[in-house]
Design a protein around this motif. Sequence first.
Motif, PDB file in Angstrom:
ATOM      1  N   MET A 108       0.805  -1.189   0.049  1.00 33.43           N
ATOM      2  CA  MET A 108      -0.025   0.122  -0.074  1.00 33.43           C
ATOM      3  C   MET A 108       0.812   1.074   0.022  1.00 33.43           C
ATOM      4  N   GLU A 112       0.684   1.741  -4.041  1.00 36.20           N
ATOM      5  CA  GLU A 112      -0.457   2.629  -4.207  1.00 36.20           C
ATOM      6  C   GLU A 112      -0.215   3.989  -3.603  1.00 36.20           C
ATOM      7  N   TYR A 114       0.384   5.615  -0.704  1.00 40.92           N
ATOM      8  CA  TYR A 114       0.022   5.902   0.658  1.00 40.92           C
ATOM      9  C   TYR A 114       1.226   6.597   1.267  1.00 40.92           C
ATOM     10  N   ASP A 115       1.049   7.598   2.099  1.00 41.03           N
ATOM     11  CA  ASP A 115       2.202   8.167   2.741  1.00 41.03           C
ATOM     12  C   ASP A 115       2.164   7.274   4.327  1.00 41.03           C
ATOM     13  N   VAL A 117      -0.326   4.185   6.274  1.00 41.44           N
ATOM     14  CA  VAL A 117      -1.499   3.351   6.354  1.00 41.44           C
ATOM     15  C   VAL A 117      -1.508   2.842   7.834  1.00 41.44           C
ATOM     16  N   LYS A 189      -1.988  11.871   2.134  1.00 47.22           N
ATOM     17  CA  LYS A 189      -2.581  10.582   1.377  1.00 47.22           C
ATOM     18  C   LYS A 189      -2.657   9.346   2.748  1.00 47.22           C
ATOM     19  N   ILE A 190      -3.271   9.322   3.260  1.00 45.18           N
ATOM     20  CA  ILE A 190      -3.432   8.575   4.560  1.00 45.18           C
ATOM     21  C   ILE A 190      -4.562   7.371   4.476  1.00 45.18           C
ATOM     22  N   GLY A 191      -4.038   6.095   4.632  1.00 47.04           N
ATOM     23  CA  GLY A 191      -5.166   5.071   4.356  1.00 47.04           C
ATOM     24  C   GLY A 191      -5.358   4.208   5.554  1.00 47.04           C
TER      25      GLY A 191
END
Length: 314
Positions: A108, A112, A114-115, A117, A189-191
């Motif tokens: 991720m 993907e 993300y910074d 997750v 971008k936090i998931g």
Amino acid sequence: MDISVVIPLLNEEESLPELCSWIGKVMNEHGYSYEVVMIDDGSTDESWSVIRALGEQNPRIKGIRFQRNYGKSAALNEGFKAASGKVVITMDADLQDSPDEIPALYKMIMDEGYDLVSGWKKKRYDNTLTKNIPSKLFNAATRKVSGIQLHDFNCGLKAYRKKVVKSIEVYGEMHRYIPVIAKWSGFRKIGEKVVEHRARKYGVTKFGLNRFVNGFLDLASITVVGKYGKRPMHFFGLWGTIFFLLGFGFSAYLVITKILDPDSYLTNRPPFYIALVAMVIGVQLFLAGFLGELIARNSSQRNFYLIEDKLGID
């Protein structure tokens, strides 16, 4: 290096060999280059001896030992400084976090974009009354204040791009709010990923109900510091101006009343004391903002922890 696994711990001697073996198995199966950085937060059992023994068997296992207990935030902060992997993954040492989640978290971040997750322990094995209900309230309040739509801010299993952990500082008990700190540092971008939550196998929990009270206090603190830490005058000056104008308005009202009715009293009426107190508070808040601006521009915050020993870290 692909992955740094950062593990803060306190009195977890029984779980460490199994945890390190499990992490090694996952890394080897997927061909990752890795290191495990364990931070012993002042353990009183044999945790450090176990870490040293594991490090002798596997040079990828490294360690930092605090001279006393500083808390999870301090441990994570030092672990982030020592980490060198492209992706940094944090997990607890009690085997309630599964290393099998590492490959998906790594993808991720790397694939993907993300910074950060954060894990979401959707199905938990904790006591509902003392953990689940307070945790839901805490997470709801944090979502409302921060605007970050995560279900489990306090989950210890998280993955970070290296740039994130090298750009933030975790102090006090702010480990609960690392996603918030990261967002306010410019990482957008936090998931989230649903992760397995395992029942505790060894030892006892190190956290009590007081962590939820502290959590809400820390939320208030980090909200103010995050928004106004570099511009305190915007906070104190605003409220100082409001109070001063409120007091000035009351004063003007009393003066006009006295002019229109010379027989009326001026100083022995409640509005007089309200006006006086409001103007004093306004001036004090304004001065606090001014002093805050001077401090913010002429100092840099640093946290220092006494480290008793290290293993495999310069």
